[in-house]
Write a protein that holds these residues in place. Structure first.
Motif, PDB file in Angstrom:
ATOM      1  N   SER A 124       0.831  -1.200   0.000  1.00  8.76           N
ATOM      2  CA  SER A 124       0.000   0.000   0.000  1.00  8.76           C
ATOM      3  C   SER A 124       0.870   1.257   0.000  1.00  8.76           C
ATOM      4  O   SER A 124       0.612   2.220  -0.733  1.00  8.76           O
ATOM      5  N   TYR A 147      -5.624   3.360  -1.189  1.00 13.38           N
ATOM      6  CA  TYR A 147      -5.766   3.176   0.254  1.00 13.38           C
ATOM      7  C   TYR A 147      -6.131   4.512   0.879  1.00 13.38           C
ATOM      8  O   TYR A 147      -5.377   5.475   0.784  1.00 13.38           O
ATOM      9  N   GLY A 149      -7.582   4.708   4.272  1.00 10.25           N
ATOM     10  CA  GLY A 149      -7.924   4.503   5.672  1.00 10.25           C
ATOM     11  C   GLY A 149      -7.483   5.677   6.535  1.00 10.25           C
ATOM     12  O   GLY A 149      -6.579   6.435   6.185  1.00 10.25           O
ATOM     13  N   GLN A 153      -7.025   3.642  11.577  1.00 15.06           N
ATOM     14  CA  GLN A 153      -7.130   2.361  10.895  1.00 15.06           C
ATOM     15  C   GLN A 153      -5.764   1.865  10.432  1.00 15.06           C
ATOM     16  O   GLN A 153      -5.474   0.673  10.510  1.00 15.06           O
ATOM     17  N   LYS A 154      -4.917   2.770   9.952  1.00 11.16           N
ATOM     18  CA  LYS A 154      -3.588   2.377   9.491  1.00 11.16           C
ATOM     19  C   LYS A 154      -2.755   1.763  10.612  1.00 11.16           C
ATOM     20  O   LYS A 154      -1.996   0.820  10.399  1.00 11.16           O
ATOM     21  N   ARG A 245      -6.620  -9.295   6.078  1.00  9.23           N
ATOM     22  CA  ARG A 245      -7.415  -8.060   6.063  1.00  9.23           C
ATOM     23  C   ARG A 245      -8.809  -8.267   5.472  1.00  9.23           C
ATOM     24  O   ARG A 245      -9.782  -7.704   5.955  1.00  9.23           O
ATOM     25  N   GLU A 249     -11.992  -7.663   7.435  1.00  9.01           N
ATOM     26  CA  GLU A 249     -12.324  -6.318   6.971  1.00  9.01           C
ATOM     27  C   GLU A 249     -11.491  -5.260   7.707  1.00  9.01           C
ATOM     28  O   GLU A 249     -11.998  -4.242   8.171  1.00  9.01           O
ATOM     29  N   ALA A 251      -8.277  -2.511   7.800  1.00  2.50           N
ATOM     30  CA  ALA A 251      -7.561  -1.583   6.913  1.00  2.50           C
ATOM     31  C   ALA A 251      -6.180  -1.250   7.470  1.00  2.50           C
ATOM     32  O   ALA A 251      -5.547  -0.284   7.044  1.00  2.50           O
TER      33      ALA A 251
END
Length: 416
Positions: A124, A147, A149, A153-154, A245, A249, A251
């Motif tokens: 990513s 990407y 997020g 989230q990262k 992932r 789900e 991120a």
């Protein structure tokens, strides 16, 4: 936007942090060959933009009383002309940044410590870097980042979030064959083996298997050819990392993967490669089922959650994790990581010729990906005898599929 000044390590990051400062650090290397020579200024600006989106990559490893942790680097990263061996260790001292971006002529390289991220998370970052570079270098229209997020989230520890103690299950380990021979850890061999995707895909389909199953079977047969007769009742056992992932789900760009295992006992007679590929395909279908991956993930996390270990001093944890890592390495013959098809936005793709991925190793490792009609297999080995590599490449040549090899065995610079 306010950014975190420090980050907790995920489960896998804690394991790899015990390697800090050693020569056995695990490092990923992503490389893209471009249509034109690299413009250093454009790459530097692209890197600064990318780090703004992925601040949790620009970090250093620090040590607390009970655990290591990641701290935001004080300075923005700097692009360098390539001047170090491939996958050279990133952690040298407390302020070492755990990734680097370099270039040489037509090639951009990104190297990231496994402490920070896994193959998919690093991809990513790499795709965002290439997109930013093309925009800076050519003024190409900006496309939305693949990407998007949030910072939270990262940097999420998805291992911890989805851990279920009562669903942990171990995997039975057979009598595993480990490749023997003289090793040169100080100067590994790194190879890029490039094949036409469509030709390999057609061959796989003719045998009723996936491309990944065919490549794994070719590796198994390459190892089988080198096995002493006395060891042929032992299992060639491969671990195949699988991205978690999609299952959860998530991120996160931190480490978040499970392990599937492929096991094959050669026996006294050599089965044809297409038969081996069918065995591989059947095993993978079972191994990559969500419930099996979840069970093994929970088992992997269980050691970290052990109360005695959690409250042990850091030096005790590092020793324990080093022993656990050594034991795990003896349960596999090799690792095969597949990133699948790497797709770039249509504004970026015309400027990229090929993509390759490598990793550091203490044995022999394979990294598989494709871009356009180029299937790239990155091979890293510390073995002086390259018999397994030769056998692997000869299989495709025997099928009328000619490949191209870039290699590095100088201890200086990158694969050319």
């Amino acid at each position: 936007m306010a950014r975190d000044s420090w980050y907790r390590l995920d489960n896998v990051g804690k394991f790899y942090s015990s390697q800090a400062g050693s020569s056995a650090q695990t490092v990923f290397r992503y490389a893209a060959t471009l249509a034109d020579e690299v413009d250093e200024g454009a790459l530097q600006r692209a890197l600064e933009k990318t780090v703004e989106v992925f601040p949790n990559f620009n970090v250093s490893l620090r040590s607390g009383m009970f655990w290591h942790y990641l701290e935001q680097a004080a300075q923005p990263p700097t692009v360098t002309r390539e001047n170090l061996p491939i996958c050279f260790g990133l952690h040298v001292h407390a302020k070492s940044v755990l990734f680097r971006v370099s270039y040489y002529r037509y090639r951009i390289n990104l190297e990231v410590s496994h402490i920070v991220s896994d193959g998919r998370g690093t991809l990513s970052f790499f795709k965002a870097l290439l997109q930013a570079y093309v925009q800076e270098r050519y003024g190409a229209e900006g496309a939305p980042l693949e990407y998007d997020g949030s910072d939270y989230q990262k940097s999420e520890d998805s291992f911890d979030k989805y851990y279920e103690r009562d669903k942990a299950a171990s995997t039975r380990v057979p009598n595993v064959y480990r490749i023997a021979g003289w090793k040169d850890p100080a100067d590994p061999t790194f190879l890029e083996y490039h094949l036409p995707v469509q030709r390999v895909l057609d061959l796989a389909r003719s045998h009723g298997v996936s491309l990944t199953s065919l490549v794994i079977a070719a590796i198994i047969c390459a190892i089988r050819t080198e096995m002493p007769r006395r060891d042929r009742q032992r299992a060639i056992r491969m671990d195949v990392p699988v991205d978690l992932r999609r299952i959860f789900e998530s991120a996160t760009t931190k480490n978040f993967f499970g392990l599937a295992y492929v096991t094959y006992v050669p026996g006294d007679e050599d089965e044809p490669l297409e038969v081996v590929a069918a065995h591989v395909q059947d095993q993978l279908k079972t191994e990559v089922q969500a419930e099996n991956l979840k069970a093994r993930m929970n088992h992997m996390i269980a050691l970290e959650k052990n109360l005695a270990l959690r409250f042990a001093p850091l030096f005790v944890k590092d020793t324990g994790l080093e022993i656990a890592d050594w034991a795990a390495s003896r349960e596999t013959t090799t690792t095969v990581s597949s990133l699948g098809v790497i797709e770039m936005d249509e504004s970026v793709a015309p400027y990229i010729r090929e993509v390759n991925v490598l990793t550091s190793t203490t044995g022999i490792n394979f990294m598989v990906c494709s871009f356009g009609d180029d299937l790239s297999i990155g091979i890293s080995t510390v073995f002086s005898n390259l018999g397994v590599v030769r056998n692997f490449c000869r299989y495709f040549s025997s099928q009328g599929i000619e490949g191209r090899i870039n290699t590095n065995k100088t201890g200086r610079g990158g694969a050319r």
